[in-house]
Structures are given as C-alpha cells and as structure tokens.
Write a protein that holds these residues in place. Structure first.
Motif, short mmCIF file in Angstrom:
data_model
loop_
_atom_site.label_atom_id
_atom_site.label_comp_id
_atom_site.label_asym_id
_atom_site.label_seq_id
_atom_site.Cartn_x
_atom_site.Cartn_y
_atom_site.Cartn_z
N PHE A 178 -75.03 -62.59 -77.71
CA PHE A 178 -74.71 -63.37 -79.01
C PHE A 178 -74.72 -62.74 -80.25
O PHE A 178 -74.09 -62.90 -81.21
CB PHE A 178 -75.50 -64.73 -78.85
CG PHE A 178 -75.38 -65.67 -77.51
CD1 PHE A 178 -74.16 -66.41 -77.68
CD2 PHE A 178 -76.17 -65.67 -76.60
CE1 PHE A 178 -73.74 -67.39 -76.55
CE2 PHE A 178 -75.87 -66.29 -75.61
CZ PHE A 178 -74.84 -67.22 -75.64
N CYS A 179 -75.61 -61.78 -80.25
CA CYS A 179 -75.84 -60.87 -81.72
C CYS A 179 -74.42 -60.43 -82.08
O CYS A 179 -74.25 -59.98 -83.10
CB CYS A 179 -76.68 -59.98 -81.60
SG CYS A 179 -76.72 -58.80 -80.24
N VAL A 206 -80.83 -63.92 -79.16
CA VAL A 206 -81.37 -64.78 -77.98
C VAL A 206 -82.87 -64.84 -78.49
O VAL A 206 -83.35 -66.19 -78.24
CB VAL A 206 -81.14 -64.29 -76.80
CG1 VAL A 206 -82.05 -64.89 -75.70
CG2 VAL A 206 -79.69 -64.26 -76.39
N MET A 258 -83.32 -56.96 -75.27
CA MET A 258 -83.14 -57.28 -74.04
C MET A 258 -81.92 -56.66 -73.29
O MET A 258 -81.60 -56.94 -72.11
CB MET A 258 -83.55 -58.60 -73.61
CG MET A 258 -84.86 -59.32 -74.03
SD MET A 258 -84.97 -61.07 -73.51
CE MET A 258 -83.80 -61.87 -74.43
N ASP A 259 -81.04 -56.23 -74.28
CA ASP A 259 -79.62 -55.98 -73.66
C ASP A 259 -79.13 -57.03 -72.98
O ASP A 259 -78.74 -57.04 -71.71
CB ASP A 259 -79.69 -54.63 -72.90
CG ASP A 259 -78.27 -54.14 -72.67
OD1 ASP A 259 -77.22 -54.58 -73.16
OD2 ASP A 259 -78.16 -53.18 -71.97
N CYS A 260 -78.95 -58.14 -73.50
CA CYS A 260 -78.57 -59.59 -72.98
C CYS A 260 -77.00 -59.19 -72.19
O CYS A 260 -76.49 -58.53 -72.66
CB CYS A 260 -78.44 -60.74 -73.73
SG CYS A 260 -79.78 -60.80 -74.86
N ILE A 263 -74.45 -53.90 -80.90
CA ILE A 263 -75.87 -54.01 -81.22
C ILE A 263 -76.84 -53.58 -80.04
O ILE A 263 -77.78 -52.65 -80.02
CB ILE A 263 -76.32 -55.17 -81.80
CG1 ILE A 263 -75.49 -55.55 -82.85
CG2 ILE A 263 -77.88 -55.53 -82.00
CD1 ILE A 263 -75.27 -56.77 -83.64
FE1 SF4 Z 1 -80.76 -57.75 -78.14
FE2 SF4 Z 1 -80.97 -59.98 -79.52
FE3 SF4 Z 1 -78.60 -58.95 -78.99
FE4 SF4 Z 1 -80.05 -60.02 -76.75
S1 SF4 Z 1 -79.11 -60.98 -78.67
S2 SF4 Z 1 -78.62 -57.99 -76.93
S3 SF4 Z 1 -82.18 -59.63 -77.69
S4 SF4 Z 1 -80.17 -58.23 -80.10
#
Ligand code: SF4
Length: 494
Positions: free
Chosen positions: A57-58, A113, A51-53, A71
């Motif tokens: 958190f990744c 997430v 989702m390119d949050c 990421i």
């Molecule tokens: Fe993408 Fe998951 Fe990172 Fe959000 S936490 S940017 S969904 S990999």
C-alpha cells in the motif's frame, strides 16, 4: 526476499536530531550529521522492518506514493547492503529523492501496513531510508548527469523552477529536447528556494541538483517574468511547447477579521521569502520576529515553517493557532482501517524547540495600539463542522474571548491558487473556480501547445505530487512533439 519478521526484531527509530540549543543557534538542518557508515548501519535495520507485502500500500494507490516509488524493492536492497542498486531503483521513479526524503510528509508511511496496528511498532521509516539512499548515492558518485544521446531539435519552455518545473525540465532534457527554464525570481528553485526554510532543506541540496541539470543541458534564465520580459509572441516563436509550472502562491487572506490591516499582520510568504533571502546573504529581512511575540494563524506546513523561522529569528514567544482540535481525529465517515494521514496531528521538529500550539481556536480580532500596530490577538474557542450543504463552518463554543500578546501575526491559512500574471492573459488562459489552470487528459491547457503541472494545476500540494505531475507532463509534451513517448507518466490530471 524480505524478512517477514524483521519488524519484530527491530524497532522503528527516527533519525537523530541535533540538540535544541545547537539547532536554534544556526539555520542548518535539524538532523544530526552521522558518519556514512553509522547512517548506513542504522538505516539498513530500518529497511529490514519492511515485509515486502504482496500488495504494498506504500507504493501506490490512492493513499500511497504518487510517484509509484519502488519502496519494497529498495528497502530490500538496503537491507542487503546493495546501496548502489537501491539508488538506481530509487531514481527510476523519482528525479529528486532527496527533496522528498527531506520534505514530503510521507503519505507512504501512513499507508504502510505496519502503521495500521499499534502492536506492529509503526510504519517502516520510508522517508529516512529514501533520504539516506539518495545521500549515499551522491557520496558514491552514483548521481551523474544523464545527457541525451540524440537531440530532437524541439525547443521547450518551462515557466517556473519549483519541483514540478524542474522535474518536467529534467525529463524533457533527458529525452533530447532543448529545454529552457524561466524563473522570475533572482535564484532558481521556487518554493524550494524561498518558501522552505534552510532548517528543513539546506539550499546546497537544491544547488547540487541544479548542477546536475545544467550538466545535462537544461538552460536556466532567472529574473525573467515571462509575459513581460519575454513577450508571449516571443515565447511562442522561440519554443515548440510551453510548460506552465508557476505554482499556486496566492495566499489565502481574511480581510473580514477586524484589525487585519494593522501593521504587523502579514501573510506567511511575506515573512518566509525575505527570511530565506536573508539566510542566502541578501541582507536583513524587513519582517523579523526578533524580540516580538509572534502568533502564527494556521496549523499546517507553512505555519510550521513560520514557527521555526520566528524561533530562530529570536522571537520572545511563538504561538501557532489551529481551528481543529488536538489531535485531529480521522473522518467520522471513514470506517476503513487504512491510512489516517492527514487526519492525524502532524508535529514538526520546529514544534519541539520552543513555543506553543493552541487548538480549536480562531482569531476574532487583531487588536491595535495607538500607532496602528498590532498589539494582541483576540481568540475564541471554536468547533469546525459542516452545514446542511456540506460547507465548512467555524462555530464559536465559548462566550469568553482570550487575548494573546502579539507584535507579529502571520497568516498561514492556505493558498487560493495561481497569482495573477501577464503570461496567462497573453496566452488567453482563464483560471478555474479553484484558482488553478485546467487541462485536458493530456495536460494541455486551453492554449494549444501549452501544458500545465504541479500546484498551478493541482492547487497547493505536496512536493511529491509536484514531481509526479512534472514527470507526467514531460511524457505528454514529449508525445505531443514526437508522436509517442517512453517517458513515465505516474499520475493523471485531476
Ligand atoms: Fe514494506 Fe510497509 Fe510497503 Fe509493506 S507497506 S512493502 S511493510 S513499506
């Protein structure tokens, strides 16, 4: 801009694996070899789940990627089919993304997430995307040597050729220093060579990177115990700085368990190292599991490596014991909705192939035969708890012991720090209470001009932390030698 609903359109899909029969018939990696086009098509839908949050958190933080891997950026490049740009972004923060893509237990995925809610379908398969970008990069000839344009004239010794040492050496070579990596074993790679089995990462993957490093100008010396074959005065005279990346290979043992000294009871590394050497073509291992009932004590990564190795060697049975219950639950004091790793049950491909896992049990005794060889392991059901001082206690919960047949017992109960070596004596470095080498905020040890990184500093940890510390110590050494450094420094000493 990522598709914020991608995770609703595509399900999480793991990489396909080879059949059990095929896997157990050789030592090759467990994953199926897809054509590049199939692989790219599959993985781009996985990357499209990201989702390119706003706050990814990744990517970093206490639970995400220690390297600060970009990421969301490379997920989006992959989703768009921009594989070369993805490779560039991936290598911007990670010297060896194929190592982490194959070996890291992916704290980034636990931090994703999408891992929080069961309804979201699970984390983005970050590890799979990372490994595929790296492999496509090699196939596209995008991974090229990056020799320094200008040399500094400074000479650096890196002692140890595991992932921390290699990352430090590559960064320092690219910064223009003359770097020599010393390895006491006959081949390079440290744990990557002789600790990690071929079925997790084929050695050709390591050799490919070593070729890149040689082409950049890093020098390698194998079969050399620094502190003996090269004396400390020689080392000091020949180099302007020294990086200790000697690992933390002193295996934890439990000599108090009755029967520990029986034949057939070994530390995990006594099994894994010669097994890996046999696969390299060095002749039969003296500690084979063929035709034996094997009991692996310890539920972690090293135990799983022993498990898969024993299965491939032709064990009659393999049982892995874990003191913790199944599945290990998250900490009771952890009320946050955030990452569960490592408080979740970790299952490795080796566990799917054969054998059995037993949870909430501890070894009470190794039982011997008349010739002094182990013939059984006596177990008891246990509960792990903390005493009033917070110390971990293993408490028996049943009166009736169980007995498992056992011809080969492998202790994979962790590591206690750096092995004794003449180099440390020669440098006047004492180990900390944790058995590791301490340092200041600039990674410099108590010996001036001598730096430390990786497991030798941190204690046994993940490959991603080793690379992150290797990159960071390179920054510190570069600054020490030249007064300032532009090299990245993703983590700080603990
Ligand atoms: Fe993408 Fe998951 Fe990172 Fe959000 S936490 S940017 S969904 S990999």
């Amino acid at each position: 801009m990522a598709d914020p609903k991608g995770f609703l359109k595509f399900s999480r899909a793991e990489a396909p694996k080879r059949s059990y029969d095929e896997r157990l018939g050789d030592w090759r990696e467990v994953y199926a070899a897809l054509s590049t086009s199939d692989r790219k098509a599959e993985v781009s839908t996985q990357a499209a789940r990201c989702m390119d949050c706003g706050i990814p958190f990744c990517h970093s933080g206490s639970a995400g990627c220690p390297l600060g891997n970009l990421i969301p950026e490379w997920n989006d490049q992959v989703r768009r089919g921009h594989w070369d740009q993805a490779s560039e972004r991936l290598h911007a923060t990670n010297n060896f993304p194929e190592f982490t893509g194959k070996l890291c237990p992916a704290p980034c995925e636990a931090a994703c997430v999408l891992a929080i809610s069961p309804d979201a379908g699970g984390a983005v398969t970050i590890k799979r995307v990372e490994e595929t970008i790296a492999e496509v990069g090699w196939e596209h000839d995008q991974v090229q040597p990056q020799p320094a344009e200008v040399g500094t004239g400074h000479r650096v010794a890196v002692v140890g050729s595991g992932p921390a040492g290699l990352a430090a050496a590559q960064q320092l070579t690219r910064a223009g220093h003359e770097v020599t990596v010393y390895e006491r074993d006959d081949r390079l790679g440290g744990l990557l060579r002789y600790g990690i089995p071929e079925f997790k990462m084929e050695k050709s993957v390591l050799d490919r990177r070593l070729g890149q490093m040689r082409a950049e100008g890093t020098r390698f010396v194998t079969g050399c115990e620094v502190g003996a074959d090269v004396t400390v005065p020689q080392l000091r005279a020949d180099h302007d700085a020294v990086v200790l990346a000697v690992g933390a290979l002193r295996g934890r043992d439990d000599r108090a368990v009755p029967g520990r000294d029986l034949d057939g009871v070994h530390l995990a590394m006594e099994h894994l190292v010669p097994a890996n050497k046999e696969v390299e073509g060095d002749g039969p291992t003296p500690i084979s599991a063929r035709g034996k009932h094997v009991v692996v004590i310890g539920g972690g990564d090293t135990g799983a490596d022993c498990y898969g190795t024993a299965t491939r060697q032709g064990a009659l049975s393999v049982t892995q014991l874990d003191q913790y219950p199944q599945p290990p639950t998250r900490r009771d004091d952890d009320l946050s909705p955030w990452p569960t790793w490592p408080y979740v049950l970790r299952t490795y491909p080796a566990h799917e192939e054969a054998g059995e896992r037993k949870f909430a049990v501890a070894v009470e005794e190794f039982v011997g035969d008349d010739e002094g060889h182990v013939r059984a392991v006596r177990l008891r059901e246990v509960r792990v708890e903390r005493d009033a001082d917070g110390k971990r206690q293993v408490v028996p919960v049943s009166d009736a012991p169980q007995e498992l047949p056992c011809d080969l017992a492998l202790l994979a109960i962790g590591f206690e720090g750096v092995e004794h070596m003449p180099l440390l004596d020669g440098l006047g470095i004492e180990l900390s209470g944790r058995g590791t080498i301490g340092c200041g905020s600039d990674w410099e040890t108590s010996a001036p001009g001598v730096f430390v990184c990786g497991d030798a500093h941190r204690g046994a940890s993940l490959v991603v932390w080793a690379i992150a510390e290797g990159r960071s110590v390179a920054n510190a050494v570069d600054a020490h030698l030249t007064g300032a450094s532009d090299l990245p420094s993703p983590v700080h000493p603990t």
